[in-house]
Design a protein around this motif. Structure first.
Motif, PDB file in Angstrom:
ATOM      1  N   ARG A  34       0.840  -1.200   0.000  1.00 17.07           N
ATOM      2  CA  ARG A  34       0.000   0.000   0.000  1.00 17.07           C
ATOM      3  C   ARG A  34       0.869   1.242   0.000  1.00 17.07           C
ATOM      4  N   ILE A  35       0.316   2.332  -0.529  1.00 14.13           N
ATOM      5  CA  ILE A  35       1.005   3.624  -0.531  1.00 14.13           C
ATOM      6  C   ILE A  35       0.170   4.625   0.256  1.00 14.13           C
ATOM      7  N   VAL A  36       0.799   5.223   1.258  1.00 17.56           N
ATOM      8  CA  VAL A  36       0.178   6.298   2.031  1.00 17.56           C
ATOM      9  C   VAL A  36       0.735   7.628   1.516  1.00 17.56           C
ATOM     10  N   THR A  37      -0.141   8.537   1.135  1.00 17.46           N
ATOM     11  CA  THR A  37       0.276   9.835   0.620  1.00 17.46           C
ATOM     12  C   THR A  37      -0.073  10.922   1.627  1.00 17.46           C
ATOM     13  N   LEU A  38       0.941  11.676   2.051  1.00 16.82           N
ATOM     14  CA  LEU A  38       0.765  12.777   2.998  1.00 16.82           C
ATOM     15  C   LEU A  38       0.884  14.084   2.233  1.00 16.82           C
ATOM     16  N   THR A  39      -0.168  14.890   2.257  1.00 19.25           N
ATOM     17  CA  THR A  39      -0.190  16.132   1.487  1.00 19.25           C
ATOM     18  C   THR A  39      -0.422  17.335   2.404  1.00 19.25           C
ATOM     19  N   TYR A  40      -0.167  18.511   1.835  1.00 17.19           N
ATOM     20  CA  TYR A  40      -0.378  19.794   2.527  1.00 17.19           C
ATOM     21  C   TYR A  40      -1.526  20.551   1.874  1.00 17.19           C
ATOM     22  N   SER A  44      -3.676   4.090  -0.693  1.00 19.25           N
ATOM     23  CA  SER A  44      -3.986   3.375  -1.928  1.00 19.25           C
ATOM     24  C   SER A  44      -3.570   1.921  -1.781  1.00 19.25           C
ATOM     25  N   ASN A  45      -4.501   0.975  -2.025  1.00 25.25           N
ATOM     26  CA  ASN A  45      -4.194  -0.446  -1.928  1.00 25.25           C
ATOM     27  C   ASN A  45      -3.857  -1.012  -3.311  1.00 25.25           C
ATOM     28  N   PRO A  46      -3.456  -2.298  -3.410  1.00 24.55           N
ATOM     29  CA  PRO A  46      -3.064  -2.865  -4.706  1.00 24.55           C
ATOM     30  C   PRO A  46      -4.124  -2.726  -5.788  1.00 24.55           C
ATOM     31  N   ASN A  47      -5.417  -2.802  -5.403  1.00 21.45           N
ATOM     32  CA  ASN A  47      -6.473  -2.678  -6.405  1.00 21.45           C
ATOM     33  C   ASN A  47      -6.455  -1.319  -7.081  1.00 21.45           C
ATOM     34  N   ARG A  48      -5.974  -0.311  -6.358  1.00 19.39           N
ATOM     35  CA  ARG A  48      -5.897   1.043  -6.918  1.00 19.39           C
ATOM     36  C   ARG A  48      -4.955   1.081  -8.124  1.00 19.39           C
ATOM     37  N   PHE A  49      -3.967   0.196  -8.156  1.00 19.25           N
ATOM     38  CA  PHE A  49      -2.991   0.200  -9.240  1.00 19.25           C
ATOM     39  C   PHE A  49      -3.241  -0.919 -10.242  1.00 19.25           C
ATOM     40  N   GLY A  50      -4.354  -1.639 -10.089  1.00 19.23           N
ATOM     41  CA  GLY A  50      -4.723  -2.665 -11.047  1.00 19.23           C
ATOM     42  C   GLY A  50      -4.032  -3.997 -10.861  1.00 19.23           C
ATOM     43  N   PHE A  51      -3.387  -4.233  -9.701  1.00 21.91           N
ATOM     44  CA  PHE A  51      -2.672  -5.480  -9.489  1.00 21.91           C
ATOM     45  C   PHE A  51      -3.538  -6.535  -8.813  1.00 21.91           C
ATOM     46  N   ALA A  69      -0.045  -8.184  -5.346  1.00 21.94           N
ATOM     47  CA  ALA A  69       0.527  -7.148  -4.494  1.00 21.94           C
ATOM     48  C   ALA A  69       2.045  -7.090  -4.601  1.00 21.94           C
ATOM     49  N   HIS A  70       2.688  -8.256  -4.916  1.00 24.15           N
ATOM     50  CA  HIS A  70       4.148  -8.254  -5.000  1.00 24.15           C
ATOM     51  C   HIS A  70       4.650  -7.393  -6.151  1.00 24.15           C
ATOM     52  N   ARG A  71       3.785  -7.133  -7.130  1.00 22.69           N
ATOM     53  CA  ARG A  71       4.178  -6.274  -8.242  1.00 22.69           C
ATOM     54  C   ARG A  71       4.287  -4.812  -7.822  1.00 22.69           C
ATOM     55  N   LEU A  72       3.728  -4.498  -6.659  1.00 22.67           N
ATOM     56  CA  LEU A  72       3.716  -3.106  -6.224  1.00 22.67           C
ATOM     57  C   LEU A  72       5.117  -2.602  -5.903  1.00 22.67           C
ATOM     58  N   ALA A  73       6.036  -3.491  -5.502  1.00 22.38           N
ATOM     59  CA  ALA A  73       7.399  -3.063  -5.172  1.00 22.38           C
ATOM     60  C   ALA A  73       8.084  -2.465  -6.394  1.00 22.38           C
ATOM     61  N   ALA A  74       7.922  -3.130  -7.551  1.00 20.51           N
ATOM     62  CA  ALA A  74       8.516  -2.593  -8.774  1.00 20.51           C
ATOM     63  C   ALA A  74       7.864  -1.266  -9.149  1.00 20.51           C
ATOM     64  N   TYR A  75       6.550  -1.193  -8.968  1.00 17.65           N
ATOM     65  CA  TYR A  75       5.847   0.045  -9.285  1.00 17.65           C
ATOM     66  C   TYR A  75       6.269   1.171  -8.351  1.00 17.65           C
ATOM     67  N   ILE A  76       6.372   0.856  -7.053  1.00 14.39           N
ATOM     68  CA  ILE A  76       6.726   1.871  -6.075  1.00 14.39           C
ATOM     69  C   ILE A  76       8.121   2.421  -6.348  1.00 14.39           C
ATOM     70  N   SER A  77       9.067   1.551  -6.679  1.00 13.83           N
ATOM     71  CA  SER A  77      10.430   2.011  -6.913  1.00 13.83           C
ATOM     72  C   SER A  77      10.492   2.977  -8.091  1.00 13.83           C
ATOM     73  N   LYS A  78       9.689   2.736  -9.133  1.00 15.83           N
ATOM     74  CA  LYS A  78       9.654   3.662 -10.259  1.00 15.83           C
ATOM     75  C   LYS A  78       8.854   4.913  -9.915  1.00 15.83           C
ATOM     76  N   TYR A  79       7.721   4.691  -9.245  1.00 15.14           N
ATOM     77  CA  TYR A  79       6.837   5.797  -8.889  1.00 15.14           C
ATOM     78  C   TYR A  79       7.519   6.752  -7.918  1.00 15.14           C
ATOM     79  N   CYS A  80       8.234   6.157  -6.943  1.00 15.50           N
ATOM     80  CA  CYS A  80       8.930   6.972  -5.967  1.00 15.50           C
ATOM     81  C   CYS A  80      10.228   7.532  -6.521  1.00 15.50           C
ATOM     82  N   GLY A  81      10.738   6.933  -7.590  1.00 16.96           N
ATOM     83  CA  GLY A  81      12.042   7.345  -8.071  1.00 16.96           C
ATOM     84  C   GLY A  81      12.032   8.341  -9.210  1.00 16.96           C
ATOM     85  N   LYS A  82      10.866   8.785  -9.636  1.00 18.28           N
ATOM     86  CA  LYS A  82      10.859   9.670 -10.804  1.00 18.28           C
ATOM     87  C   LYS A  82      11.475  11.026 -10.533  1.00 18.28           C
TER      88      LYS A  82
END
Length: 299
Positions: free
Chosen positions: A109-115, A194-201, A206-219
């Motif tokens: 899961r991804i937790v997003t903290l915004t202002y 956001s849970n795995p369903n949010r990203f279509g996995f 759910a294990h595919r989320l690690a690859a997604y997170i690394s790209k998503y967080c690394g842009k």
């Protein structure tokens, strides 16, 4: 995975223009005669198994030096002649570390903290984030991998990779308590989970989320200043050691792909992630969670 599935995966990999060498024939220019003082060609297999059973195997075309290690004077931090290439390498390394730590904690899961307002002060934002993690950690164990993303307008917010269902109301109340209220009593921050369903996995992907997170967080990683950290993670995340082997009988990408599949034998093949880059000489396989299957004892 059946034999038909295995053949389908191999057919989906483009091995051209890889040289298909026979057992007694090696690619043109290939050096592996162990001559001292020279660089030797080799394929190297690396395997890492994570606590939940996820297994990552890579087989890469490398070179190793035979003889005493060569020494060279290292440039001071920030004074490298090839600064752009160094930053690109640092960004790739950071994305790899983000992926490894996400797999270690089983991030799904991804937790997003915004202002509410346009926050552009990085140091102040980091103080807010540290206070948030400290308060959440007092309630329960909080393992995370996080980065700051900067929007086009310069506004900062945090993406935090975590494992398991989250108490949304608790996270939101802590984040808003850290930020305080505005002049008119309005809340100054918001939290989204956001849970795995949010990203279509889906649940089983759910294990595919690690690859997604690394790209998503690394842009935004390559845009960091020299002394700014590229990612943040909680204490106590121990990434499993990687095992590595040189493959003396592997001289082409087809051999590399076959070797990679041999190294993941016993692990689940459902939802297997495969990637192959022939020009770079890389085969990558990543399995879903699940402990290795031990063969049945015949007696």
């Amino acid at each position: 995975m059946t034999e038909l599935d295995y053949e389908a995966v191999l057919e989906s990999i483009d091995f051209e223009p890889a040289v298909q060498a026979s057992e007694n024939e090696k690619p043109f220019g290939w050096s592996d005669d162990n001559t001292k003082g020279t660089w030797q060609d080799t394929f190297t297999a690396r395997k890492r198994v994570f606590p939940d059973g996820q297994c990552v195997v890579t087989v890469t075309k490398d070179k190793f030096f035979v003889g005493p290690a060569q020494t060279r004077q290292k440039a001071k931090r920030g004074e490298s002649e090839n600064r752009e290439a160094s930053e690109e390498f640092a960004g790739r390394r950071a994305r790899q570390k983000v992926s490894e730590r996400c797999k270690t904690i089983g991030a799904d899961r991804i937790v997003t903290l915004t202002y509410r307002e346009n926050m552009t002060d990085r140091e102040l934002a980091l103080k807010h984030f540290k206070a948030f993690c400290r308060r959440v950690g007092k309630v329960n164990a909080f393992h995370y991998v996080a980065v700051i993303e900067e929007q086009d307008r310069g506004s900062l917010h945090f993406h935090v990779a975590v494992h398991g269902r989250q108490n949304y109301l608790l996270l939101r109340s802590i984040w808003q308590r850290v930020l305080g209220r505005g002049e008119n009593g309005e809340q100054m921050g918001q939290v989204n989970v956001s849970n795995p369903n949010r990203f279509g996995f889906g649940k089983n992907g759910a294990h595919r989320l690690a690859a997604y997170i690394s790209k998503y967080c690394g842009k935004e990683m390559a845009l960091r200043d020299l002394n700014q950290k590229r990612y943040f993670c909680s204490r106590g995340i121990v990434v499993p050691e990687v095992q590595s082997w040189r493959l003396p009988n592997c001289t082409c990408m087809l051999d590399a792909a076959r070797a990679a599949f041999r190294f993941i034998e016993g692990h689940t093949m459902d939802g297997l992630i495969t990637w192959c880059n022939n020009p770079l000489g890389v085969v990558y396989l990543a399995t879903a969670p699940g402990l290795p299957v031990e063969p049945d004892c015949p007696f």
